[in-house]
Scaffold this motif. Structure first.
Motif, PDB file in Angstrom:
ATOM      1  N   GLU A 209       4.471  -0.389 -13.537  1.00  0.00           N
ATOM      2  CA  GLU A 209       3.611  -1.566 -13.648  1.00  0.00           C
ATOM      3  C   GLU A 209       2.514  -1.522 -12.590  1.00  0.00           C
ATOM      4  O   GLU A 209       2.760  -1.181 -11.437  1.00  0.00           O
ATOM      5  CB  GLU A 209       4.445  -2.844 -13.485  1.00  0.00           C
ATOM      6  N   LYS A 210       1.302  -1.899 -12.990  1.00  0.00           N
ATOM      7  CA  LYS A 210       0.183  -1.959 -12.050  1.00  0.00           C
ATOM      8  C   LYS A 210       0.225  -3.298 -11.306  1.00  0.00           C
ATOM      9  O   LYS A 210       0.321  -4.355 -11.923  1.00  0.00           O
ATOM     10  CB  LYS A 210      -1.149  -1.811 -12.780  1.00  0.00           C
ATOM     11  N   SER A 211       0.167  -3.220  -9.988  1.00  0.00           N
ATOM     12  CA  SER A 211       0.210  -4.425  -9.161  1.00  0.00           C
ATOM     13  C   SER A 211      -1.202  -4.836  -8.750  1.00  0.00           C
ATOM     14  O   SER A 211      -2.160  -4.060  -8.870  1.00  0.00           O
ATOM     15  CB  SER A 211       1.050  -4.174  -7.911  1.00  0.00           C
ATOM     16  N   GLN A 212      -1.335  -6.054  -8.220  1.00  0.00           N
ATOM     17  CA  GLN A 212      -2.626  -6.540  -7.751  1.00  0.00           C
ATOM     18  C   GLN A 212      -3.164  -5.694  -6.593  1.00  0.00           C
ATOM     19  O   GLN A 212      -4.352  -5.349  -6.585  1.00  0.00           O
ATOM     20  CB  GLN A 212      -2.506  -8.008  -7.319  1.00  0.00           C
ATOM     21  N   PRO A 213      -2.323  -5.312  -5.610  1.00  0.00           N
ATOM     22  CA  PRO A 213      -2.833  -4.436  -4.539  1.00  0.00           C
ATOM     23  C   PRO A 213      -3.349  -3.096  -5.078  1.00  0.00           C
ATOM     24  O   PRO A 213      -4.340  -2.564  -4.571  1.00  0.00           O
ATOM     25  CB  PRO A 213      -1.614  -4.232  -3.636  1.00  0.00           C
ATOM     26  N   GLU A 214      -2.682  -2.557  -6.118  1.00  0.00           N
ATOM     27  CA  GLU A 214      -3.142  -1.289  -6.701  1.00  0.00           C
ATOM     28  C   GLU A 214      -4.493  -1.460  -7.386  1.00  0.00           C
ATOM     29  O   GLU A 214      -5.356  -0.574  -7.314  1.00  0.00           O
ATOM     30  CB  GLU A 214      -2.103  -0.765  -7.688  1.00  0.00           C
ATOM     31  N   TYR A 215      -4.677  -2.586  -8.035  1.00  0.00           N
ATOM     32  CA  TYR A 215      -5.972  -2.863  -8.675  1.00  0.00           C
ATOM     33  C   TYR A 215      -7.063  -2.966  -7.602  1.00  0.00           C
ATOM     34  O   TYR A 215      -8.172  -2.456  -7.787  1.00  0.00           O
ATOM     35  CB  TYR A 215      -5.901  -4.163  -9.473  1.00  0.00           C
ATOM     36  N   GLN A 216      -6.734  -3.586  -6.485  1.00  0.00           N
ATOM     37  CA  GLN A 216      -7.704  -3.700  -5.389  1.00  0.00           C
ATOM     38  C   GLN A 216      -8.062  -2.316  -4.840  1.00  0.00           C
ATOM     39  O   GLN A 216      -9.232  -2.046  -4.527  1.00  0.00           O
ATOM     40  CB  GLN A 216      -7.120  -4.580  -4.280  1.00  0.00           C
ATOM     41  N   ILE A 217      -7.054  -1.437  -4.723  1.00  0.00           N
ATOM     42  CA  ILE A 217      -7.311  -0.071  -4.249  1.00  0.00           C
ATOM     43  C   ILE A 217      -8.227   0.666  -5.221  1.00  0.00           C
ATOM     44  O   ILE A 217      -9.162   1.369  -4.809  1.00  0.00           O
ATOM     45  CB  ILE A 217      -5.970   0.686  -4.065  1.00  0.00           C
ATOM     46  N   TYR A 218      -7.956   0.511  -6.512  1.00  0.00           N
ATOM     47  CA  TYR A 218      -8.810   1.154  -7.530  1.00  0.00           C
ATOM     48  C   TYR A 218     -10.249   0.665  -7.413  1.00  0.00           C
ATOM     49  O   TYR A 218     -11.195   1.475  -7.439  1.00  0.00           O
ATOM     50  CB  TYR A 218      -8.251   0.852  -8.917  1.00  0.00           C
ATOM     51  N   LYS A 219     -10.445  -0.639  -7.265  1.00  0.00           N
ATOM     52  CA  LYS A 219     -11.807  -1.189  -7.157  1.00  0.00           C
ATOM     53  C   LYS A 219     -12.503  -0.667  -5.906  1.00  0.00           C
ATOM     54  O   LYS A 219     -13.700  -0.368  -5.940  1.00  0.00           O
ATOM     55  CB  LYS A 219     -11.750  -2.719  -7.126  1.00  0.00           C
ATOM     56  N   LEU A 220     -11.770  -0.540  -4.815  1.00  0.00           N
ATOM     57  CA  LEU A 220     -12.384  -0.020  -3.584  1.00  0.00           C
ATOM     58  C   LEU A 220     -12.756   1.450  -3.738  1.00  0.00           C
ATOM     59  O   LEU A 220     -13.795   1.894  -3.227  1.00  0.00           O
ATOM     60  CB  LEU A 220     -11.432  -0.206  -2.405  1.00  0.00           C
TER      61      LEU A 220
ATOM     62  N   LEU B 164      -6.509  -0.725   4.424  1.00  0.00           N
ATOM     63  CA  LEU B 164      -5.784  -1.614   3.513  1.00  0.00           C
ATOM     64  C   LEU B 164      -4.475  -0.976   3.040  1.00  0.00           C
ATOM     65  O   LEU B 164      -3.419  -1.618   3.013  1.00  0.00           O
ATOM     66  CB  LEU B 164      -6.668  -1.955   2.316  1.00  0.00           C
ATOM     67  N   ILE B 165      -4.541   0.307   2.672  1.00  0.00           N
ATOM     68  CA  ILE B 165      -3.348   1.019   2.206  1.00  0.00           C
ATOM     69  C   ILE B 165      -2.304   1.103   3.315  1.00  0.00           C
ATOM     70  O   ILE B 165      -1.105   0.916   3.082  1.00  0.00           O
ATOM     71  CB  ILE B 165      -3.728   2.426   1.703  1.00  0.00           C
ATOM     72  N   HIS B 166      -2.751   1.373   4.543  1.00  0.00           N
ATOM     73  CA  HIS B 166      -1.837   1.439   5.680  1.00  0.00           C
ATOM     74  C   HIS B 166      -1.066   0.126   5.826  1.00  0.00           C
ATOM     75  O   HIS B 166       0.170   0.115   5.937  1.00  0.00           O
ATOM     76  CB  HIS B 166      -2.629   1.750   6.950  1.00  0.00           C
ATOM     77  N   LEU B 167      -1.784  -0.998   5.795  1.00  0.00           N
ATOM     78  CA  LEU B 167      -1.149  -2.308   5.935  1.00  0.00           C
ATOM     79  C   LEU B 167      -0.247  -2.611   4.742  1.00  0.00           C
ATOM     80  O   LEU B 167       0.842  -3.179   4.892  1.00  0.00           O
ATOM     81  CB  LEU B 167      -2.223  -3.387   6.074  1.00  0.00           C
ATOM     82  N   GLN B 168      -0.689  -2.212   3.539  1.00  0.00           N
ATOM     83  CA  GLN B 168       0.095  -2.458   2.335  1.00  0.00           C
ATOM     84  C   GLN B 168       1.435  -1.720   2.389  1.00  0.00           C
ATOM     85  O   GLN B 168       2.485  -2.274   2.050  1.00  0.00           O
ATOM     86  CB  GLN B 168      -0.683  -2.026   1.098  1.00  0.00           C
ATOM     87  N   ILE B 169       1.405  -0.469   2.828  1.00  0.00           N
ATOM     88  CA  ILE B 169       2.637   0.321   2.879  1.00  0.00           C
ATOM     89  C   ILE B 169       3.580  -0.204   3.957  1.00  0.00           C
ATOM     90  O   ILE B 169       4.800  -0.183   3.787  1.00  0.00           O
ATOM     91  CB  ILE B 169       2.313   1.812   3.068  1.00  0.00           C
ATOM     92  N   ILE B 170       3.020  -0.698   5.054  1.00  0.00           N
ATOM     93  CA  ILE B 170       3.863  -1.336   6.070  1.00  0.00           C
ATOM     94  C   ILE B 170       4.598  -2.528   5.455  1.00  0.00           C
ATOM     95  O   ILE B 170       5.804  -2.708   5.665  1.00  0.00           O
ATOM     96  CB  ILE B 170       3.018  -1.787   7.282  1.00  0.00           C
ATOM     97  N   ARG B 171       3.876  -3.334   4.672  1.00  0.00           N
ATOM     98  CA  ARG B 171       4.506  -4.492   4.015  1.00  0.00           C
ATOM     99  C   ARG B 171       5.585  -4.038   3.029  1.00  0.00           C
ATOM    100  O   ARG B 171       6.678  -4.609   2.976  1.00  0.00           O
ATOM    101  CB  ARG B 171       3.453  -5.337   3.295  1.00  0.00           C
ATOM    102  N   GLU B 172       5.280  -3.007   2.246  1.00  0.00           N
ATOM    103  CA  GLU B 172       6.250  -2.510   1.271  1.00  0.00           C
ATOM    104  C   GLU B 172       7.497  -1.964   1.972  1.00  0.00           C
ATOM    105  O   GLU B 172       8.626  -2.185   1.509  1.00  0.00           O
ATOM    106  CB  GLU B 172       5.618  -1.430   0.398  1.00  0.00           C
TER     107      GLU B 172
END
Length: 483
Positions: free
Chosen positions: A417-428, A454-462
């Motif tokens: 499933e595509k998540s909102q953070p992944e969509y944001q990464i794609y747009k960036l 952004l990816i660094h912070l996202q992976i820390i959260r995950e």
């Protein structure tokens, strides 16, 4: 990290940073065993590694002595002339990598750090020429160590800057540099802009201001300034990372369906070829996955896959099993997030209009793939790597991308499933690509840096949500890198 490597890395950093100065003795083996809560066998192996690297001298019935200061005094028979192309390549790589790491280290400094850095500068006033420049190296290396990121230190140390010996620096040049360093420290301590302090060009003292085809300094035969970056990744990677990264990569391939449940993995011989490792490494990796229950291996029957994605998630993988890979992923992303803006800006001149269109097509195709959308940032990173002009920097970034892709394949991170953070990464990614197509060099660099931050912070959260973060952060004591 293997325990003897923890002890070795800890002691090495104390030696290079000057906390354990040249001429002093290491604590006794008994005290080291007590400090690191380990056996004498582990301590002995760590001391062997330090001795092999020329950091300490050992004698029977005597405590080891720090000899790091005298490494520059190695017999001329053991030295070789530096190669001009390799040297310039490594030095330019160092500029792009080290400046942002030093800048971030400055932001993390506290009272004890300022006091230590001031002590280094004061010590520079009365020492020999050789010791003066060693202390200078310690000053800048300490700021990189202050980031608390072991991978950063391994990468920077592998560049070999501490091996360079100053050639033409009289007392006046050294005193001017020391005053500038004093002003620099005072400025940043008081919240000023580090870039506001100007240093004189020091190229001349390393023989880099002439047109000679070969730099006039000599280095160890295996130095990057001699042989280039051919063995750089081997020097940076630790033995444990070689087999554990195979474990994670195989788990990821199971999770994305490349190795379905009931299928068989390639043979050990084929795995050795795929990953470029020895039979011992593949045996260790497969054994770890057997313990997890993901694989079943038997003589003459091959290696059978016993789980699919859902089974890999339930029950979850023990955090301790993959703590090293998670920490390597986080360390790699931090190094990338801090350095990529300057690197991205440096590659723009090598990009052609058709390259931009190809990049956009690859991004769009990956976004619509059920699994590849998880690795879309890796496409942009590979694009940057393809256009890096310096081989040393390219080798380091290839290693970072490998760590990034392998780490992202961990089952807990993978979903169809595509998540909102992944969509944001794609747009960036698309936004950065569009800026590149328009020739907006600075915007491309800024957008790329923002993406990986952004990816660094996202992976820390995950990692936190998956209960991986605590084990990863405890994998090594970051404070030991500079304290």
């Amino acid at each position: 990290m293997i325990l003897y490597e923890k002890v070795y890395v800890n002691l090495k950093n104390k030696i290079i940073c000057g906390i354990l100065p040249a001429g002093s003795q290491l604590p006794s083996r008994a005290k080291l065993c007590e400090e690191f809560n380990t056996s004498e066998k582990t301590v002995r192996r760590s001391l062997e590694l330090l001795a092999q690297e020329g950091l300490i001298a050992t004698q029977k019935r005597k405590r080891p002595i720090i000899i790091y200061q005298s490494m520059q005094k190695t017999s001329q028979l053991a030295l070789k002339q530096a190669d001009a192309i390799a040297a310039v390549d490594a030095l330019r790589t160092g500029v792009l990598l080290c400046y942002p790491l030093i800048d971030q280290g400055l932001k993390l400094c506290q009272d004890a750090d300022w006091a230590y850095l001031k002590t280094i500068i004061v010590s520079m006033e009365t020492v020999s020429k050789e010791r003066f420049w060693q202390l200078s190296n310690q000053f800048w290396r300490y700021l990189i160590a202050r980031n608390g990121n072991e991978l950063m230190l391994r990468v920077v140390d592998s560049l070999g800057f501490s091996e360079l010996e100053s050639l033409h620096s009289d007392a006046a040049i050294r005193e001017t540099y020391r005053r500038q360093l004093t002003l620099f420290l005072k400025t940043v301590k008081n919240g000023g802009d580090p870039a506001s302090v100007k240093f004189d060009d020091m190229s001349a003292i390393y023989g880099l201001d002439n047109d000679a085809e070969v730099p006039p300094y000599q280095v160890k035969p295996d130095s990057i300034f001699c042989v280039g970056c051919a063995d750089l990744e081997q020097k940076v990677r630790k033995s444990e990372e070689r087999y554990s990264s195979i474990c994670v990569d195989i788990l990821g391939r199971i999770a994305i369906g490349q190795y379905p449940k009931g299928s068989r993995l390639p043979s050990h011989k084929e795995l050795q070829s795929i990953y470029g490792v020895s039979i011992d490494t593949t045996l260790k990796a497969i054994k770890e996955l057997q313990v997890l229950g993901a694989l079943k291996a038997a003589p003459h029957s091959g290696i059978e896959v016993m789980m699919d994605l859902d089974e890999l998630k339930q029950p979850p993988i023990k955090p301790e099993l993959i703590a090293g890979n998670i920490r390597l992923l986080l360390d790699s992303l931090e190094l990338l997030a801090l350095s990529v803006e300057g690197v991205a800006a440096s590659v723009v001149s090598a990009v052609l209009p058709d390259d931009c269109l190809k990049l956009q097509r690859e991004l769009e195709t990956a976004w619509h793939d059920p699994f590849d959308h998880r690795f879309i940032a890796g496409i942009l990173l590979q694009f940057i790597i393809d256009h890096i002009q310096y081989e040393t920097l390219k080798t380091i970034y290839v290693m970072i991308r490998k760590n990034f892709i392998v780490g992202r394949r961990l089952p807990g991170f993978i979903s169809k499933e595509k998540s909102q953070p992944e969509y944001q990464i794609y747009k960036l990614c698309m936004k950065a690509s569009a800026a590149l197509e328009k020739g907006e060099r600075d915007q491309f660099a800024v957008q790329t840096a923002h993406l990986f931050q952004l990816i660094h912070l996202q992976i820390i959260r995950e990692c936190s949500q998956l209960n991986y973060l605590e084990a990863a952060m405890n994998y090594y004591d970051a404070a030991k890198l500079w304290q």
